[in-house]
Scaffold this active site. Structure first.
Site, PDB file in Angstrom:
ATOM      1  N   LEU A  41       0.885  -1.151   0.000  1.00  0.00           N
ATOM      2  CA  LEU A  41       0.000   0.000   0.000  1.00  0.00           C
ATOM      3  C   LEU A  41       0.927   1.206   0.000  1.00  0.00           C
ATOM      4  CD1 LEU A  41      -3.071   0.459   0.107  1.00  0.00           C
ATOM      5  CD2 LEU A  41      -2.928   0.470   2.579  1.00  0.00           C
ATOM      6  N   ASP A  42       0.774   2.099  -0.959  1.00  0.00           N
ATOM      7  CA  ASP A  42       1.673   3.249  -1.078  1.00  0.00           C
ATOM      8  C   ASP A  42       1.744   4.036   0.219  1.00  0.00           C
ATOM      9  OD1 ASP A  42       2.123   2.735  -3.798  1.00  0.00           O
ATOM     10  OD2 ASP A  42       0.316   3.842  -4.345  1.00  0.00           O
ATOM     11  N   HIS A  43       2.863   4.730   0.419  1.00  0.00           N
ATOM     12  CA  HIS A  43       3.033   5.495   1.668  1.00  0.00           C
ATOM     13  C   HIS A  43       1.966   6.566   1.815  1.00  0.00           C
ATOM     14  CE1 HIS A  43       4.960   8.577  -0.822  1.00  0.00           C
ATOM     15  NE2 HIS A  43       4.874   9.373   0.222  1.00  0.00           N
ATOM     16  N   SER A  45      -1.161   6.234   0.885  1.00  0.00           N
ATOM     17  CA  SER A  45      -2.465   5.586   0.990  1.00  0.00           C
ATOM     18  C   SER A  45      -2.603   5.036   2.401  1.00  0.00           C
ATOM     19  CB  SER A  45      -2.588   4.459  -0.030  1.00  0.00           C
ATOM     20  OG  SER A  45      -2.482   4.965  -1.341  1.00  0.00           O
TER      21      SER A  45
END
Length: 179
Positions: A41-43, A45
């Protein structure tokens, strides 16, 4: 062991960071030893991240071939009309090719979520809306790229479920063991 973790905004989906200055990682949340993320999960998000100490389980959760649905609540800039929603439902074509058609619906009223730190920039003259997007594939920054492709830039992205597991009842930075 399988752990559901509510990843806060700005946290990396790894246990170490060699950048200077170091950024927050999973190591700061008291997670059990020996577990690893099942996917990323992107930083920038937030939301559900599953972690496990079982390699086979991690593979089944993260590999798009198993087609576990991933459900996201997405705050977008703009007021999507039916044409924009249909363009999303059709599966926009991105630089790396066409996307599989996702499930898309408008969330009205907006979902009751925890406050984000830092908060999303609010502009009085630009409306925003919340969408639920369900994917069965997982490309890098896919939801953000899909909403941008139909003229609805993402302001906030929260993953609320992966298959049968969800983030409900978990505050940012907290976790629980799940079956």
């Amino acid at each position: 062991m399988l752990v559901a973790f509510n990843k806060p905004y700005g946290v990396l989906c790894q246990f170490t960071d060699r950048s200077v200055p170091p950024r927050p990682t999973l190591a700061g949340f008291g997670l059990p030893a020996g577990i690893y993320p099942a996917g990323r999960l992107d930083h920038d998000s937030e939301g559900l991240l599953l972690l496990s100490d079982e390699g086979g389980l991690i593979h089944r959760i993260a590999d798009p071939r198993h087609k576990l649905p991933k459900t996201y609540w997405v705050q977008v800039e703009g007021d999507p009309d039916e044409a924009a929603l249909e363009a999303l439902r059709a599966g926009p074509v991105l630089r790396d090719g066409p996307t599989r058609p996702p499930g898309v619906r408008r969330l009205d009223p907006p979902p009751a979520l925890w406050p984000r730190d830092p908060p999303v920039r609010h502009r009085k003259t630009v409306p925003d809306a919340w969408l639920e997007i369900v994917l069965r594939e997982g490309r890098n920054r896919q939801v953000r790229r899909m909403t941008a492709a139909v003229g609805l830039p993402t302001l906030r992205l929260v993953r609320v479920a992966i298959g049968p597991w969800n983030v409900h009842g978990l505050q940012p930075g907290s976790w629980r063991a799940v079956s």
